[in-house]
Design a protein around this motif. Sequence first.
Motif, PDB file in Angstrom:
ATOM      1  N   LYS A  88     -30.471  25.577  44.295  1.00 25.21           N
ATOM      2  CA  LYS A  88     -30.904  24.839  43.110  1.00 25.21           C
ATOM      3  C   LYS A  88     -32.362  25.138  42.801  1.00 25.21           C
ATOM      4  N   LYS A  89     -33.210  25.225  43.841  1.00 23.12           N
ATOM      5  CA  LYS A  89     -34.622  25.542  43.642  1.00 23.12           C
ATOM      6  C   LYS A  89     -34.805  26.929  43.037  1.00 23.12           C
ATOM      7  N   ARG A  90     -33.904  27.836  43.367  1.00 19.47           N
ATOM      8  CA  ARG A  90     -33.971  29.205  42.842  1.00 19.47           C
ATOM      9  C   ARG A  90     -33.276  29.334  41.489  1.00 19.47           C
ATOM     10  N   LEU A  91     -32.873  28.197  40.911  1.00 24.75           N
ATOM     11  CA  LEU A  91     -32.227  28.137  39.594  1.00 24.75           C
ATOM     12  C   LEU A  91     -30.833  28.762  39.591  1.00 24.75           C
ATOM     13  N   LYS A 142     -26.232  17.963  35.024  1.00 24.90           N
ATOM     14  CA  LYS A 142     -26.147  18.988  33.994  1.00 24.90           C
ATOM     15  C   LYS A 142     -27.503  19.666  33.891  1.00 24.90           C
ATOM     16  N   PRO A 143     -27.600  20.959  34.212  1.00 25.96           N
ATOM     17  CA  PRO A 143     -28.899  21.630  34.240  1.00 25.96           C
ATOM     18  C   PRO A 143     -29.398  22.000  32.856  1.00 25.96           C
ATOM     19  N   ALA A 144     -30.719  22.122  32.750  1.00 22.74           N
ATOM     20  CA  ALA A 144     -31.342  22.601  31.518  1.00 22.74           C
ATOM     21  C   ALA A 144     -31.367  24.129  31.545  1.00 22.74           C
ATOM     22  N   ARG A 150     -39.076  32.955  31.546  1.00 16.32           N
ATOM     23  CA  ARG A 150     -39.853  31.751  31.859  1.00 16.32           C
ATOM     24  C   ARG A 150     -39.880  31.503  33.362  1.00 16.32           C
ATOM     25  N   ALA A 151     -38.754  31.695  34.038  1.00 15.94           N
ATOM     26  CA  ALA A 151     -38.700  31.454  35.479  1.00 15.94           C
ATOM     27  C   ALA A 151     -39.628  32.390  36.239  1.00 15.94           C
ATOM     28  N   MET A 152     -39.665  33.677  35.832  1.00  9.78           N
ATOM     29  CA  MET A 152     -40.520  34.641  36.523  1.00  9.78           C
ATOM     30  C   MET A 152     -41.983  34.495  36.118  1.00  9.78           C
ATOM     31  N   GLY A 153     -42.215  34.040  34.877  1.00 11.29           N
ATOM     32  CA  GLY A 153     -43.593  33.931  34.397  1.00 11.29           C
ATOM     33  C   GLY A 153     -44.301  32.665  34.812  1.00 11.29           C
ATOM     34  N   VAL A 205     -33.305  19.439  36.298  1.00 16.79           N
ATOM     35  CA  VAL A 205     -32.865  20.602  37.071  1.00 16.79           C
ATOM     36  C   VAL A 205     -32.574  21.727  36.088  1.00 16.79           C
ATOM     37  N   GLY A 206     -32.788  22.952  36.532  1.00 20.76           N
ATOM     38  CA  GLY A 206     -32.617  24.108  35.659  1.00 20.76           C
ATOM     39  C   GLY A 206     -31.535  25.038  36.149  1.00 20.76           C
TER      40      GLY A 206
END
Length: 233
Positions: A88-91, A142-144, A150-153, A205-206
């Motif tokens: 989950k932390k790693r999306l 339900k994740p966003a 965006r995740a890498m930046g 959560v994403g």
Amino acid sequence: MVRTYKKKSSRGSWSKESMKQAIVAVLSKTMGYRKASQLYGVPQTTLERYVVKTRKSEVSLNSTPGNFKPVFSKKEEDELVRYIKEMKKRLFGLTTVVLRKLAYQLAEKNSKAHNFNHDKMMAGVDWLKGFMKRHPDLSIRKPAATSAARAMGFNKVAVDKFYSLLGEIYDKYNPDRIYNCDETRISCVSKTKSKIIAEKGRKQVGSLLQQNEGRRSPLKYVLMQLELTCLPC
């Protein structure tokens, strides 16, 4: 075990703590089977069976007597919970279907006795319900939708650079009015419908998506637009 199962007999109606005390009393030779059975209100034959298993180290006094036992041990389930939270932390949060398939693969690989569906190669809904009850710190969310860019930046170096350039613009033009605009009800990524399992208490959560439907402005372009709005008319 069916989650809506209702017991139809009085078998196993004794207290687990009473059985444990009766086993300890017999093993310590404080009393015999009959006396311990009457004193603690447990069946004598069941008590004899558990004493024999305890002496052979087949069961532990800390184990839960009963017909229905979890497929995985507490240590194995704790490891599975840690994996769920890490993903989950790693999306890349796990959906309920993915978790059920993972449980089947773990049971097969570790030669665990289970009644999972061999045709679908996944654990049942009943196992999932029991797993969630045993770990109340987890919930189905339900994740966003989160883009890969965006995740890498979003890291310390990029954020520090953004605020450094933003500070330079503020110092250069010294604006007296600053407007804060957000993207309410405007999304540049596709919506995700699948719910994932995440720990409780998280505000949001994403879920990482493969690509954007539209392209987000690069950092320099955003700052350039900000600088143009700060220029005097």
